[in-house]
Design a protein around this motif. Sequence first.
Motif, PDB file in Angstrom:
ATOM      1  N   GLU A  39       0.848  -1.196   0.000  1.00  0.00           N
ATOM      2  CA  GLU A  39       0.000   0.000   0.000  1.00  0.00           C
ATOM      3  C   GLU A  39       0.883   1.245   0.000  1.00  0.00           C
ATOM      4  OE1 GLU A  39      -3.625   2.189   2.462  1.00  0.00           O
ATOM      5  OE2 GLU A  39      -2.406   0.662   3.458  1.00  0.00           O
ATOM      6  N   GLY A  42       0.804   7.822  -0.548  1.00  0.00           N
ATOM      7  CA  GLY A  42       0.478   9.025  -1.288  1.00  0.00           C
ATOM      8  C   GLY A  42       1.284  10.216  -0.795  1.00  0.00           C
ATOM      9  N   SER A  74      -1.153  13.390  -4.150  1.00  0.00           N
ATOM     10  CA  SER A  74      -1.277  12.020  -4.644  1.00  0.00           C
ATOM     11  C   SER A  74      -2.090  11.199  -3.647  1.00  0.00           C
ATOM     12  CB  SER A  74       0.114  11.400  -4.829  1.00  0.00           C
ATOM     13  OG  SER A  74       0.013  10.048  -5.216  1.00  0.00           O
ATOM     14  N   ASP A  76      -4.936   7.525  -3.321  1.00  0.00           N
ATOM     15  CA  ASP A  76      -5.356   6.310  -4.020  1.00  0.00           C
ATOM     16  C   ASP A  76      -6.842   6.035  -3.764  1.00  0.00           C
ATOM     17  OD1 ASP A  76      -5.677   4.982  -1.594  1.00  0.00           O
ATOM     18  OD2 ASP A  76      -3.823   3.836  -1.753  1.00  0.00           O
TER      19      ASP A  76
END
Length: 220
Positions: A39, A42, A74, A76
């Motif tokens: 994961e 970001g 950024s 997700d």
Amino acid sequence: RSCNVFYYNLIYKIGMKKWKEYATLFGFGKKTGIDLSNEAKGLIPDEQYYIKRYGKNWPKSIMASLAIGQGEVSVDPIQLAQFTAIVANNGDSFQPHLLKGYIDEQTNKYVEVKPKPIHINIKKEVWDVVKRGMFLVVNGKGTAASSRIPGIVMAGKTGTAQNPHGDDNALFIGFAPFDNPQIAFSIIVENVGFGAAYAAPIAKKLVETYLRSKLPKNVV
């Protein structure tokens, strides 16, 4: 008629530090802890990030892009879905997860996985304003009016992420039903254009399929 101008003004009013504080509070810029490998956390940049990159006189015009989720921001899909669930439940949710349980190799017993609760303490009237806006995106004259589902009131927000490598990416986040949320989602479709045209129709089918499956057979 874009809402971007509101956010341009807002970030200069509240400042970079406050903007990052709340973005981080809602789970952006850090891992959610979902039980998936690799994961990414970001990026939610701060002033120090730009000082290191451009020097002390970094261009403050960059803040306008950050305010609408562009520039170096950024995130997700999992972070977006977690954020949406938090909003839908007025600050209460759970850490996203896939695993319901596992068999302990030592004891050979089933161990239930209990996700960590999330609570963000913000006044109810603030949640109400945000959710009202998301309601109107779908049920007013907003960008996702075409995603309405007969008998199911959905709320959401479309987005278009500009892509320097090709066509824009389409986004849509939301939850349903509006008065009793059962599902929160984030849809990202790469290189297709506007969120309203591509991501919102997918969300419509997703939500309708999921919620219809929860109804008694004689009601569907």
